[in-house]
Design a protein around this motif. Sequence first.
Motif, PDB file in Angstrom:
ATOM      1  N   GLU A   1     -33.098  19.036 -34.534  1.00 32.29           N
ATOM      2  CA  GLU A   1     -34.023  19.339 -33.583  1.00 32.29           C
ATOM      3  C   GLU A   1     -33.882  18.466 -32.369  1.00 32.29           C
ATOM      4  O   GLU A   1     -34.179  18.866 -31.319  1.00 32.29           O
ATOM      5  CB  GLU A   1     -35.545  18.948 -34.170  1.00 32.29           C
ATOM      6  CG  GLU A   1     -35.923  19.870 -35.588  1.00 32.29           C
ATOM      7  CD  GLU A   1     -37.371  19.899 -35.969  1.00 32.29           C
ATOM      8  OE1 GLU A   1     -38.260  19.285 -35.236  1.00 32.29           O
ATOM      9  OE2 GLU A   1     -37.347  19.795 -37.140  1.00 32.29           O
ATOM     10  N   ALA A   2     -33.437  17.270 -32.596  1.00 30.71           N
ATOM     11  CA  ALA A   2     -32.885  16.619 -31.479  1.00 30.71           C
ATOM     12  C   ALA A   2     -32.051  17.112 -30.596  1.00 30.71           C
ATOM     13  O   ALA A   2     -31.996  17.120 -29.259  1.00 30.71           O
ATOM     14  CB  ALA A   2     -32.732  15.095 -31.931  1.00 30.71           C
ATOM     15  N   PHE A   3     -31.070  17.765 -31.177  1.00 34.64           N
ATOM     16  CA  PHE A   3     -30.000  18.348 -30.599  1.00 34.64           C
ATOM     17  C   PHE A   3     -30.589  19.632 -29.849  1.00 34.64           C
ATOM     18  O   PHE A   3     -30.247  19.732 -28.707  1.00 34.64           O
ATOM     19  CB  PHE A   3     -28.949  18.888 -31.708  1.00 34.64           C
ATOM     20  CG  PHE A   3     -27.586  19.558 -30.982  1.00 34.64           C
ATOM     21  CD1 PHE A   3     -26.571  18.671 -30.766  1.00 34.64           C
ATOM     22  CD2 PHE A   3     -27.756  20.870 -30.675  1.00 34.64           C
ATOM     23  CE1 PHE A   3     -25.245  19.608 -30.267  1.00 34.64           C
ATOM     24  CE2 PHE A   3     -26.729  21.436 -30.343  1.00 34.64           C
ATOM     25  CZ  PHE A   3     -25.448  20.993 -29.833  1.00 34.64           C
ATOM     26  N   ALA A   4     -31.310  20.135 -30.405  1.00 31.09           N
ATOM     27  CA  ALA A   4     -32.109  21.319 -29.521  1.00 31.09           C
ATOM     28  C   ALA A   4     -32.907  20.925 -28.416  1.00 31.09           C
ATOM     29  O   ALA A   4     -32.799  21.423 -27.401  1.00 31.09           O
ATOM     30  CB  ALA A   4     -32.747  21.930 -30.541  1.00 31.09           C
ATOM     31  N   ALA A   5     -33.645  19.755 -28.610  1.00 33.08           N
ATOM     32  CA  ALA A   5     -34.298  19.212 -27.543  1.00 33.08           C
ATOM     33  C   ALA A   5     -33.460  18.968 -26.278  1.00 33.08           C
ATOM     34  O   ALA A   5     -33.863  19.312 -25.043  1.00 33.08           O
ATOM     35  CB  ALA A   5     -35.227  18.212 -27.921  1.00 33.08           C
ATOM     36  N   PHE A   6     -32.334  17.827 -26.379  1.00 29.17           N
ATOM     37  CA  PHE A   6     -31.539  17.703 -25.516  1.00 29.17           C
ATOM     38  C   PHE A   6     -30.906  18.813 -24.843  1.00 29.17           C
ATOM     39  O   PHE A   6     -30.201  18.478 -23.674  1.00 29.17           O
ATOM     40  CB  PHE A   6     -30.412  16.568 -25.918  1.00 29.17           C
ATOM     41  CG  PHE A   6     -31.128  15.223 -26.441  1.00 29.17           C
ATOM     42  CD1 PHE A   6     -31.952  14.739 -25.343  1.00 29.17           C
ATOM     43  CD2 PHE A   6     -30.771  14.619 -27.571  1.00 29.17           C
ATOM     44  CE1 PHE A   6     -32.535  13.269 -25.679  1.00 29.17           C
ATOM     45  CE2 PHE A   6     -31.278  13.587 -27.989  1.00 29.17           C
ATOM     46  CZ  PHE A   6     -32.100  12.580 -26.904  1.00 29.17           C
ATOM     47  N   ASP A   7     -30.430  19.985 -25.621  1.00 32.51           N
ATOM     48  CA  ASP A   7     -30.041  20.959 -24.926  1.00 32.51           C
ATOM     49  C   ASP A   7     -31.057  21.555 -23.693  1.00 32.51           C
ATOM     50  O   ASP A   7     -30.219  22.347 -23.031  1.00 32.51           O
ATOM     51  CB  ASP A   7     -29.742  21.982 -26.214  1.00 32.51           C
ATOM     52  CG  ASP A   7     -28.643  22.997 -25.674  1.00 32.51           C
ATOM     53  OD1 ASP A   7     -27.423  22.842 -24.733  1.00 32.51           O
ATOM     54  OD2 ASP A   7     -28.754  24.287 -25.878  1.00 32.51           O
TER      55      ASP A   7
ATOM     56  N   GLU B   1     -38.860  14.514 -26.379  1.00 36.92           N
ATOM     57  CA  GLU B   1     -38.756  15.271 -27.589  1.00 36.92           C
ATOM     58  C   GLU B   1     -37.232  14.930 -28.101  1.00 36.92           C
ATOM     59  O   GLU B   1     -37.521  14.556 -29.392  1.00 36.92           O
ATOM     60  CB  GLU B   1     -38.755  16.675 -27.078  1.00 36.92           C
ATOM     61  CG  GLU B   1     -38.556  17.635 -28.585  1.00 36.92           C
ATOM     62  CD  GLU B   1     -38.511  18.957 -28.295  1.00 36.92           C
ATOM     63  OE1 GLU B   1     -38.561  19.937 -29.285  1.00 36.92           O
ATOM     64  OE2 GLU B   1     -38.750  19.441 -27.175  1.00 36.92           O
ATOM     65  N   GLY B   2     -36.412  14.631 -27.480  1.00 34.87           N
ATOM     66  CA  GLY B   2     -34.983  14.349 -28.159  1.00 34.87           C
ATOM     67  C   GLY B   2     -35.029  12.835 -28.904  1.00 34.87           C
ATOM     68  O   GLY B   2     -34.578  12.727 -29.744  1.00 34.87           O
ATOM     69  N   ILE B   3     -35.512  12.030 -28.094  1.00 35.39           N
ATOM     70  CA  ILE B   3     -35.752  10.556 -28.326  1.00 35.39           C
ATOM     71  C   ILE B   3     -36.649  10.609 -29.599  1.00 35.39           C
ATOM     72  O   ILE B   3     -36.387   9.880 -30.568  1.00 35.39           O
ATOM     73  CB  ILE B   3     -35.796   9.584 -27.333  1.00 35.39           C
ATOM     74  CG1 ILE B   3     -35.578   8.211 -27.689  1.00 35.39           C
ATOM     75  CG2 ILE B   3     -37.321   9.628 -26.900  1.00 35.39           C
ATOM     76  CD1 ILE B   3     -34.079   8.083 -27.936  1.00 35.39           C
ATOM     77  N   SER B   4     -37.792  11.301 -29.614  1.00 37.13           N
ATOM     78  CA  SER B   4     -38.836  11.331 -30.586  1.00 37.13           C
ATOM     79  C   SER B   4     -38.186  11.785 -32.049  1.00 37.13           C
ATOM     80  O   SER B   4     -38.165  11.142 -33.062  1.00 37.13           O
ATOM     81  CB  SER B   4     -39.769  12.053 -30.351  1.00 37.13           C
ATOM     82  OG  SER B   4     -40.530  11.459 -29.395  1.00 37.13           O
TER      83      SER B   4
ATOM     84  N   ILE C   1     -25.341  14.705 -32.101  1.00 35.07           N
ATOM     85  CA  ILE C   1     -25.915  14.582 -30.772  1.00 35.07           C
ATOM     86  C   ILE C   1     -25.177  13.954 -29.606  1.00 35.07           C
ATOM     87  O   ILE C   1     -25.247  14.430 -28.460  1.00 35.07           O
ATOM     88  CB  ILE C   1     -27.087  13.503 -30.823  1.00 35.07           C
ATOM     89  CG1 ILE C   1     -28.232  14.292 -32.265  1.00 35.07           C
ATOM     90  CG2 ILE C   1     -28.024  13.461 -29.651  1.00 35.07           C
ATOM     91  CD1 ILE C   1     -29.360  13.511 -32.565  1.00 35.07           C
ATOM     92  N   LEU C   2     -24.180  13.107 -30.177  1.00 29.24           N
ATOM     93  CA  LEU C   2     -23.340  12.088 -29.016  1.00 29.24           C
ATOM     94  C   LEU C   2     -22.656  13.220 -28.385  1.00 29.24           C
ATOM     95  O   LEU C   2     -22.025  13.076 -27.502  1.00 29.24           O
ATOM     96  CB  LEU C   2     -22.627  11.032 -29.669  1.00 29.24           C
ATOM     97  CG  LEU C   2     -23.527   9.894 -30.290  1.00 29.24           C
ATOM     98  CD1 LEU C   2     -22.601   8.958 -30.693  1.00 29.24           C
ATOM     99  CD2 LEU C   2     -24.565   9.381 -29.256  1.00 29.24           C
ATOM    100  N   LEU C   3     -22.146  14.318 -29.282  1.00 27.24           N
ATOM    101  CA  LEU C   3     -21.219  15.473 -28.800  1.00 27.24           C
ATOM    102  C   LEU C   3     -21.768  16.113 -27.287  1.00 27.24           C
ATOM    103  O   LEU C   3     -21.288  16.446 -26.419  1.00 27.24           O
ATOM    104  CB  LEU C   3     -20.920  16.226 -29.514  1.00 27.24           C
ATOM    105  CG  LEU C   3     -19.982  15.729 -30.954  1.00 27.24           C
ATOM    106  CD1 LEU C   3     -19.717  16.944 -31.873  1.00 27.24           C
ATOM    107  CD2 LEU C   3     -18.522  15.530 -30.485  1.00 27.24           C
ATOM    108  N   LEU C   4     -23.221  16.243 -27.388  1.00 23.19           N
ATOM    109  CA  LEU C   4     -23.808  16.805 -26.330  1.00 23.19           C
ATOM    110  C   LEU C   4     -24.148  15.889 -25.326  1.00 23.19           C
ATOM    111  O   LEU C   4     -24.236  16.360 -24.013  1.00 23.19           O
ATOM    112  CB  LEU C   4     -24.970  17.355 -26.990  1.00 23.19           C
ATOM    113  CG  LEU C   4     -26.243  17.909 -25.819  1.00 23.19           C
ATOM    114  CD1 LEU C   4     -25.526  19.177 -25.302  1.00 23.19           C
ATOM    115  CD2 LEU C   4     -27.495  18.230 -26.307  1.00 23.19           C
TER     116      LEU C   4
END
Length: 325
Positions: free
Chosen positions: A122-128, A110-113, A16-19
Motif C-alpha cells: 500500500e505504501a508503494f502504491a501511495a508513493f507511485d 499516505e506513503g509514510i503512514s 519501496i526504495l526501488l521506487l
Amino acid sequence: MKTFQIQKRIPSIFCILLLLPLIFMLTHSCKTEKKEIPAEPEKEVVKNNYEVDITTENMEFFAPDTIPSGWTTWTYHNKSTQPHFILIDDYIDTITMKEFKEQLLPPFGEGISKMYEGKNEEAFAAFDKIPEWYASTTWPGGVGLISPGKTAVTTLFLDPGFYIFECYVKMSNGMFHTNMGMYKALIVSEEKSTLSEPTADYEISISSEAGITGTLPDKPGTYVLSVSYIDQKKYDNFQGHDVNLVKIAEDTELAVLENWMNWLNLDGLIDPVPEGFTFLGGVNDMPAGHKGYFKVTLDPGKYALISEVPKPSEMNLLKTFEISE
C-alpha cells in the motif's frame, strides 16, 4: 545504488526504495530561466529589505510573504517543542500552492503512514502517485536543523521567483511536518536587497568526494561561517548533503546521532532529538557552486558539523571539533 542497512526498517522496504529514486530525485542544479511569479500569496515585503524574521510556535512558519532578491539573512526562532529546519523548494514554473497541496502532499502522507504500519504494498502504491513534476525540483538553500528553544541565523542568495519552504522532520508517529501544515509560500521579488555578501570568519567546503573540510574555531565567541557547495549528489536516502551544527554532551555516542540523521530509519529524523544533542542551525541543501553563511555563538564544549545522509562519518560528512575554556 549502494546497498546499506537500515536499522529498525520495516520488512521488505526494499521494494519501496526501488521506487523512491523517482520520487526523491534531487537534481541540485541552478535554473537558468527566470520564473513567472504567481499572483499568490498576498504581498508583504520585509521591512528592512534584507532580514527575514521567522518564528515557529507549533507546526507553522510565521514569516513575510515577499522578500527582496539577492542576499537575505534568515533569522529562525524555534519556539516550539520539536526540532525543525527550513528547506527551500524551487519547483517548475507552473506549480502553485494548489498543486503542492493537492498533488504532492497526499501521496507523501499516505506513503509514510503505510510504511510505519508495515503495509509495504500500500505504501508503494501511495508513493507511485507522486507527480512527475516533483523530479525537477531544486533546493537553493535553507536553515539547518535547530532544536527547541533555539534561534538560527543563515544568510542566503535567492533569485526572483516563487518558492515554497518546508520542514519534513517527522513527528513521533512518523508523519512529516510538511504534511501537518509546516510549509509556506514565498515570493522573491525583483526588488534588490541592500545586503552585501557576508564576510566569513571561517570557511567550510562540502563535497561528495572530500566531505566537510575547512578550519573551525577553537575558542568561545560569535562567528560567521561560510559553506561552499563544491558539488551535490543524491545519497542512499535520496537526499543531498547539507551542513548542520550540533552541540554534543559528554558521554554520548556519535553512532546514535548518525542513525538519527537518516530519515529512512524508522527512528530517524523523528521527534525528539536523541538526548545529549542540541542542533544550532546551519545551511541546508544547495546546488553545486552555491554558497551560504550561518552565524553561531560557541560556548566551551564539543560540537560537530554533520550532513543528513546515511553513515556520514564514512564519507567525512561528520566533522567534530571542540571549543576550549
